[in-house]
Design an enzyme around this catalytic site. Structure first.
Site, mmCIF file in Angstrom:
data_model
loop_
_atom_site.group_PDB
_atom_site.id
_atom_site.type_symbol
_atom_site.label_atom_id
_atom_site.label_comp_id
_atom_site.label_asym_id
_atom_site.label_seq_id
_atom_site.Cartn_x
_atom_site.Cartn_y
_atom_site.Cartn_z
ATOM 1 N N ARG A 34 -98.683 8.635 102.666
ATOM 2 C CA ARG A 34 -97.726 8.077 101.708
ATOM 3 C C ARG A 34 -97.659 8.910 100.425
ATOM 4 O O ARG A 34 -96.631 8.957 99.764
ATOM 5 C CB ARG A 34 -98.117 6.644 101.334
ATOM 6 C CG ARG A 34 -98.007 5.648 102.480
ATOM 7 C CD ARG A 34 -96.578 5.185 102.653
ATOM 8 N NE ARG A 34 -96.430 4.233 103.735
ATOM 9 C CZ ARG A 34 -96.473 2.909 103.591
ATOM 10 N NH1 ARG A 34 -96.691 2.387 102.396
ATOM 11 N NH2 ARG A 34 -96.310 2.117 104.609
ATOM 12 N N ASP A 143 -88.426 -7.232 95.194
ATOM 13 C CA ASP A 143 -89.461 -6.289 95.604
ATOM 14 C C ASP A 143 -90.184 -5.823 94.354
ATOM 15 O O ASP A 143 -89.657 -5.920 93.246
ATOM 16 C CB ASP A 143 -88.855 -5.098 96.351
ATOM 17 C CG ASP A 143 -89.899 -4.376 97.189
ATOM 18 O OD1 ASP A 143 -89.989 -4.660 98.393
ATOM 19 O OD2 ASP A 143 -90.657 -3.552 96.635
#
Lengths: 357, 151, 120
Positions: A34, A143
């Site tokens: 990531r 989010d």
């Protein structure tokens, strides 16, 4: 090359502090994969160098980028399919009965990531036969990542993204080409409002009829899980519905919910809610799936892992071939593909849907 | 004024094709130079209809071999001409079809043709071009338009 | 049944389908695919390219949909044709699903699940 333990601990601590999300031991590969794009973009040779820099010199912007990268979910349209089947076959019909006075339904997509979930909900509502134009379906999508929310709000998806999980008929009805991408049409976008929100913070939200909180709890420790569920119960209407991810449950965390299962699909309701007026689809009728329909057994059964799943779940996931066999080619076309007769679909008429708040 | 895909669009499309079938790595394609080595292979599809022109995928012979090897899951050394022609044709078809969808329509896509060396289309000119580098080899994607239409 | 004029694409799609547990037959164009059906092949699903020599994928879909005996065959276009109008044409002709090239193996599996051809 994998990052060392001290770097890994540093990242997992930082992510826990800023998002309450736990990155368990053994997830070094996840940190590595990531953060590599960030390391490259910031001009570091590898992830280790990026973390070393942050360990020495605090940098709020970099820290936020890292937390965002570590907490972003992979997602696709109609992910897992089963929840959307229940949404179409049980939740929407039930809410259409119960909200017939207001014609208003509010849905929260928590941890909406790049927006596929709220748009999938919006498209389901638009295509649902009971949700006519006098209904207002309002979807709040939240989010933790500002960056991903901007992407979601924009509603642009690459060809590769729309190839995943999205029925072709929905692609042509609810998207338009935007250069090399596809963009969700305004009629669908206007049903969704996006807002940044950390699930660890107090919720400041209107009452919700449906909450989608899928594949989020898995990242939390059990104290946080229980806390989030309890607070969701306070914003969820007493006759509302909660969808969790396939591997998640309220059981053992919050007994204020009860579980309804139809085949593979599961939804939770607050305990003590009025009994459902909508009959649950019989296990085996599952015109399941958003595509509701084209279903017959493969001449060749899937083997291996797929075969195991098939054996266990087919009765609940697919009707017998005869049940879906179209009577004639023409009937077959419309019978097996409900939207085909309506293609191409003109823009929906009626009053525009109001955003939340 | 009709929209003509930009060089960036050509790159995005090529990248999606490469990522899906050849590399899996979005960073596998880097900016490159427009002069492939002496030996080249060109895959081409033509468009006819509302837009008249061509999409060409021109690359060095080693790049063509690598591409064929990746598509056919073979060693580059085992690749024959047949595989190179099939692979370059299919790659040109995929890039071409996606470029077509961005152009004014309707237009029809031809079956691909593949030649060794460069390909010139009489009466057509390059309107967009992007040069990329893949595994150190050159790859040039270009969009052509018939001069009469371009004018 | 995998119908595509590119042998690379037939190989890729064939491998994906075998990986999902299907037996695979291949055809390089619509006409040969029809010939195979006429000689008794009865695939559960056909993955159909659009642009092919002799008989293209849209013509193949039309031909299959004319025949009562082939009604059970699920048809999925797998093609680089990617205008909305083309997708509508294929669906209207009787294709059940549509995958735009380029695709990933997951995209094929997703669509098969959507069609109920594959357990999710």
């Amino acid at each position: 090359m994998t990052i060392n333990l001290s770097a890994f601990t540093f990242v997992s601590d930082l992510v826990k502090q800023d998002s309450a999300i736990i990155i368990g031991p053994g997830k070094e590969y996840l940190v590595e994969s990531r953060l590599l794009p960030i390391a490259r973009a910031e001009g570091y040779g590898d992830v280790g160098a990026l973390i070393a820099k942050l360990q020495m010199t605090p940098d709020v912007r970099l820290r936020q980028r890292i937390v965002e990268a570590m907490t972003t979910n992979e997602t696709s349209f109609f992910r897992d399919r089963d929840p959307f089947t229940l949404l179409n076959q049980v939740v929407f019909p039930e809410l259409c009965r119960r909200r017939s006075a207001t014609h208003r339904v509010t849905i929260w997509s928590a941890a909406c990531s790049s927006g596929q979930e709220p748009y999938s909900i919006a498209m389901s509502a638009l295509d649902h036969p009971l949700i006519t134009s006098e209904w207002q379906v309002q979807i709040l999508a939240t989010d933790i990542s500002e960056e991903i929310l901007q992407r979601a709000e924009n509603g642009r998806y690459s060809q590769l993204e729309v190839n995943r999980g999205l029925p072709a008929a929905m692609l042509v009805r609810h998207f338009e080409r935007a250069e090399t991408d596809w963009r969700v049409v305004p009629a669908v976008r206007s049903m969704v409002k996006f807002k940044r929100m950390n699930l660890g913070d107090p919720f400041d939200l209107p009452f919700m009829d449906v909450v989608f909180l899928r594949n989020v709890l898995i990242y939390f420790d059990s104290v946080t899980k229980a806390d989030v569920l309890q607070r969701i119960r306070r914003v969820l209407r007493p006759d509302g519905f909660l969808f969790l991810g396939g591997s998640e449950t309220t059981i053992g965390l919050d007994d204020g919910f009860e579980r309804i299962a139809v085949g593979n699909a599961t939804v939770y309701r607050p305990r003590g809610a009025d009994p459902l007026e909508t009959p649950l689809p019989a296990v085996g009728t599952a015109g399941l799936g958003v595509a509701a329909g084209r279903v017959s057994f493969p001449a060749t059964q899937p083997v291996g892992a797929a075969a195991a799943t098939t054996a266990a779940s087919v009765p609940s996931a697919r009707p017998a071939p005869a049940a879906s066999a179209p009577a004639s080619p023409a009937a077959g076309a419309t019978g097996s593909w409900p939207w085909l007769s309506q293609l191409p679909i003109p823009p929906r008429s009626g009053p525009p849907r109001q955003p939340l708040n | 004024m009709t929209y003509i895909p930009s060089a960036d669009d050509l790159e995005v499309i090529t990248r999606e094709v490469w990522t899906s079938f050849l590399d899996g790595d979005p960073d596998g394609l880097l900016p490159g130079e427009t002069t492939p080595g002496a030996e080249e292979v060109t895959g081409c599809v033509h468009l006819s209809g509302a837009y008249v022109g061509s999409i060409m995928l021109r690359c060095s012979a080693p790049a063509a071999r690598y591409a064929a090897a990746a598509l056919f899951s073979m060693q580059p050394t085992d690749v024959t001409q047949n595989e190179v022609v099939d692979a370059l044709g299919e790659l040109a078809n995929m890039v071409g079809g996606n470029v077509k969808s961005m152009l004014p329509g309707p237009s029809a896509l031809s079956l691909p043709s593949v030649v060794h060396g460069q390909l010139a289309v009489p009466g057509a000119q390059v309107v967009r071009e992007v040069a990329l580098s893949w595994r150190g080899e050159t790859l040039v994607v270009s969009l052509w338009q018939q001069a009469a239409q371009a004018a | 049944m995998v119908i595509d004029d590119s042998s690379a694409m037939r190989l890729i799609l064939g491998r994906i389908m075998r990986g999902l547990g299907f037996d695979v037959v291949e055809a390089p164009n619509g006409a040969e695919a029809i010939a195979r059906l006429q000689s008794g092949a009865m695939p559960e699903i056909a993955l159909v390219d659009w642009n092919m020599p002799v008989m293209d994928g849209l013509a193949f879909v039309n031909a299959v949909r004319k025949e009562e005996k082939w009604r059970q065959i699920t048809l999925m276009m797998v093609t680089t044709e990617s205008e909305q109008s083309q997708i509508v044409r294929a669906l209207a002709a009787g294709a059940h699903e549509y995958v735009i090239k380029p695709f990933t193996p997951d995209a094929i599996a997703d669509k098969l699940a959507l069609l109920g051809v594959l357990a999710y």
